[in-house]
Design a protein around this motif. Structure first.
Motif, PDB file in Angstrom:
ATOM      1  N   LEU A 127      43.543  39.572  46.200  1.00 20.54           N
ATOM      2  CA  LEU A 127      44.825  39.215  45.611  1.00 20.54           C
ATOM      3  C   LEU A 127      45.883  39.051  46.698  1.00 20.54           C
ATOM      4  O   LEU A 127      45.855  39.734  47.722  1.00 20.54           O
ATOM      5  CB  LEU A 127      45.287  40.282  44.615  1.00 20.54           C
ATOM      6  CG  LEU A 127      44.369  40.595  43.440  1.00 20.54           C
ATOM      7  CD1 LEU A 127      45.065  41.576  42.493  1.00 20.54           C
ATOM      8  CD2 LEU A 127      43.958  39.341  42.687  1.00 20.54           C
ATOM      9  N   HIS A 153      50.284  38.409  43.404  1.00 20.60           N
ATOM     10  CA  HIS A 153      49.451  38.968  42.344  1.00 20.60           C
ATOM     11  C   HIS A 153      49.721  40.459  42.172  1.00 20.60           C
ATOM     12  O   HIS A 153      49.736  40.971  41.056  1.00 20.60           O
ATOM     13  CB  HIS A 153      47.965  38.755  42.656  1.00 20.60           C
ATOM     14  CG  HIS A 153      47.565  37.325  42.761  1.00 20.60           C
ATOM     15  ND1 HIS A 153      47.084  36.782  43.922  1.00 20.60           N
ATOM     16  CD2 HIS A 153      47.580  36.323  41.852  1.00 20.60           C
ATOM     17  CE1 HIS A 153      46.816  35.502  43.730  1.00 20.60           C
ATOM     18  NE2 HIS A 153      47.101  35.198  42.481  1.00 20.60           N
ATOM     19  N   HIS A 208      52.869  40.755  40.368  1.00 26.25           N
ATOM     20  CA  HIS A 208      52.648  40.404  38.966  1.00 26.25           C
ATOM     21  C   HIS A 208      51.993  41.561  38.225  1.00 26.25           C
ATOM     22  O   HIS A 208      52.360  41.862  37.086  1.00 26.25           O
ATOM     23  CB  HIS A 208      51.767  39.159  38.878  1.00 26.25           C
ATOM     24  CG  HIS A 208      51.465  38.721  37.476  1.00 26.25           C
ATOM     25  ND1 HIS A 208      52.415  38.187  36.641  1.00 26.25           N
ATOM     26  CD2 HIS A 208      50.296  38.767  36.757  1.00 26.25           C
ATOM     27  CE1 HIS A 208      51.853  37.913  35.466  1.00 26.25           C
ATOM     28  NE2 HIS A 208      50.584  38.261  35.521  1.00 26.25           N
ATOM     29  N   ARG A 212      43.614  34.156  38.964  1.00 25.78           N
ATOM     30  CA  ARG A 212      43.681  35.554  39.359  1.00 25.78           C
ATOM     31  C   ARG A 212      44.824  36.260  38.628  1.00 25.78           C
ATOM     32  O   ARG A 212      44.690  37.419  38.237  1.00 25.78           O
ATOM     33  CB  ARG A 212      43.827  35.669  40.881  1.00 25.78           C
ATOM     34  CG  ARG A 212      42.511  35.467  41.630  1.00 25.78           C
ATOM     35  CD  ARG A 212      42.731  35.341  43.121  1.00 25.78           C
ATOM     36  NE  ARG A 212      43.388  34.079  43.445  1.00 25.78           N
ATOM     37  CZ  ARG A 212      43.811  33.744  44.647  1.00 25.78           C
ATOM     38  NH1 ARG A 212      43.645  34.587  45.658  1.00 25.78           N
ATOM     39  NH2 ARG A 212      44.388  32.574  44.868  1.00 25.78           N
ATOM     40  N   SER A 213      45.925  35.545  38.400  1.00 24.69           N
ATOM     41  CA  SER A 213      47.011  36.124  37.601  1.00 24.69           C
ATOM     42  C   SER A 213      46.568  36.335  36.161  1.00 24.69           C
ATOM     43  O   SER A 213      46.960  37.316  35.506  1.00 24.69           O
ATOM     44  CB  SER A 213      48.233  35.200  37.627  1.00 24.69           C
ATOM     45  OG  SER A 213      48.724  35.041  38.943  1.00 24.69           O
TER      46      SER A 213
END
Length: 384
Positions: free
Chosen positions: A7, A11, A14, A69-70
């Motif tokens: 990440l 990320h 987030h 990935r988010s």
């Protein structure tokens, strides 16, 4: 501690934002929804208002426009607190959004994709039938052309969110050769307002009464032929592609459940005393915690790997998605079983979330392809 290998800083930031939302907005209401057996439509609205619903859907269609990935970080953090909203985000952003974004026409994307994520609607996929679960090619539901309409007839089960859905994608046969090549996907917006759409029942399941798994009868339901997604006869390929992403979402749910159960164990094992010392000091408990941590980290890394492949532009992620889903869900079952054991009678009680985590974990071993089917996929791809 959460491993963030794979990440970027964005990320990680987030994750912190999603975790804060979950702890403040979702955690306080979980028990109330579970006790009432009510699907959390209000939580879906809150997800949308926080910009956490269509997380990987392009902004032009009402989403947040973030990467995959988010998406997995969002689903993981939601599942760490409660799997139902995690499942809504996962299904809507994978099986539904991927199919329409990739194969829908401009007006379909504008009306159905933007419509769902702008209005915080709920999507459903009507695929499974009583005789067609793991063998999705055995579906019998038909969509017969009649002028400028399709007439849909059939019987579907395990349509997640069907009873509360604003739009349903129906997988049906548009030909009669009985192969993959006559399967298509047809959208049914506002299904509850249409003749021929009947919710036979909400299927009672282990996860609890707040989850919505619907049995649906289609009896002469008519929709325009321009509600077809993509080309006739290509629906089986479309849904298999979408299931790859759905399996990554399922893996992220499993990781979140594992992490949630593990977090409970870390606190409890430190605070609970037996024979004059905390139970974490006993090897029988400490080794369980060590195995949990290893399994969770490995599951998370497999999930990140699959999501990263999509972010790098991979067209298909069948193998990494199947591996992540299978390993992560098996790990979640192991972790939650041991978490109940560590908590003893408290784990067995509904006063604590461990028994719910355990029930949630079991479902992930079954849906988005049973783990037996996923192992078959993995083994087959070793030789291709």
């Amino acid at each position: 501690m959460i491993s963030n290998f794979g990440l970027d800083d964005r990320h990680v930031a987030h994750r912190e934002r999603v975790r804060k939302f979950c702890d403040e907005q979702i955690r306080p209401v979980v028990d109330d929804y579970e006790e009432r057996g009510e699907f959390p439509l209000d939580v879906v609205d809150e997800l949308g208002e926080a910009g956490l619903y269509g997380i990987n859907v392009p902004e032009e269609y009402g989403g947040a426009g973030l990467d995959f990935r988010s998406f997995v970080v969002t689903v993981e953090e939601l599942a760490r607190v409660w799997k139902i909203p995690a499942g809504v985000v996962s299904l809507s952003c994978s099986l539904f959004a991927n199919t329409i974004e990739k194969y829908g026409t401009d007006w379909q994307r504008e009306e159905w994709l933007r419509g769902l994520f702008t209005d915080n609607g709920v999507a459903a996929i009507s695929l499974t039938e009583p005789q067609a679960g793991s063998d999705a090619s055995a579906i019998e539901t038909t969509a017969t052309r009649d002028g400028d309409e399709y007439v849909i007839d059939g019987h579907k089960v395990w349509t997640s969110h069907g009873a509360v859905a604003d739009i349903v994608l129906v997988v049906a046969r548009t030909g009669d050769d009985g192969t993959h090549d006559d399967v298509s996907i047809i959208a049914v917006p506002e299904p509850h307002d249409r003749d021929g759409f009947e919710i036979v029942r909400d299927i009672p399941c282990m996860e609890g009464d707040a989850v919505v798994e619907s049995e649906i009868a289609y009896d002469g339901l008519r929709v325009p032929t321009d509600y077809l997604l993509g080309e006739e006869g290509q629906g089986f390929r479309y849904i298999m592609e979408a299931l790859d992403i759905g399996r990554i979402g399922a893996a992220a749910q499993a990781v979140g459940i594992s992490q949630g159960a593990f977090d409970e164990c870390i606190s409890f094992a430190d605070e609970r005393e037996a024979f004059g010392r905390s139970i974490r000091q006993f090897q029988g408990v400490s080794f369980k915690l060590a195995d949990m941590q290893m399994g969770i980290d490995a599951s998370r890394l497999l999930t990140y790997r699959a999501a990263s492949a999509l972010d790098r532009g991979a067209d298909r992620v069948t193998q990494p998605a199947a591996m992540a889903k299978t390993f992560a869900s098996d790990t979640a079952m192991d972790v939650t079983t041991e978490a109940v054991q560590i908590h003893g009678s408290r784990g067995y009680s509904r006063d604590y979330p461990l028994e719910r985590y355990m029930r949630e974990a079991k479902g992930i071993q079954i849906y988005e392809g049973t783990n037996e089917v996923n192992r078959h996929v993995i083994a087959k791809n070793l030789y291709e």
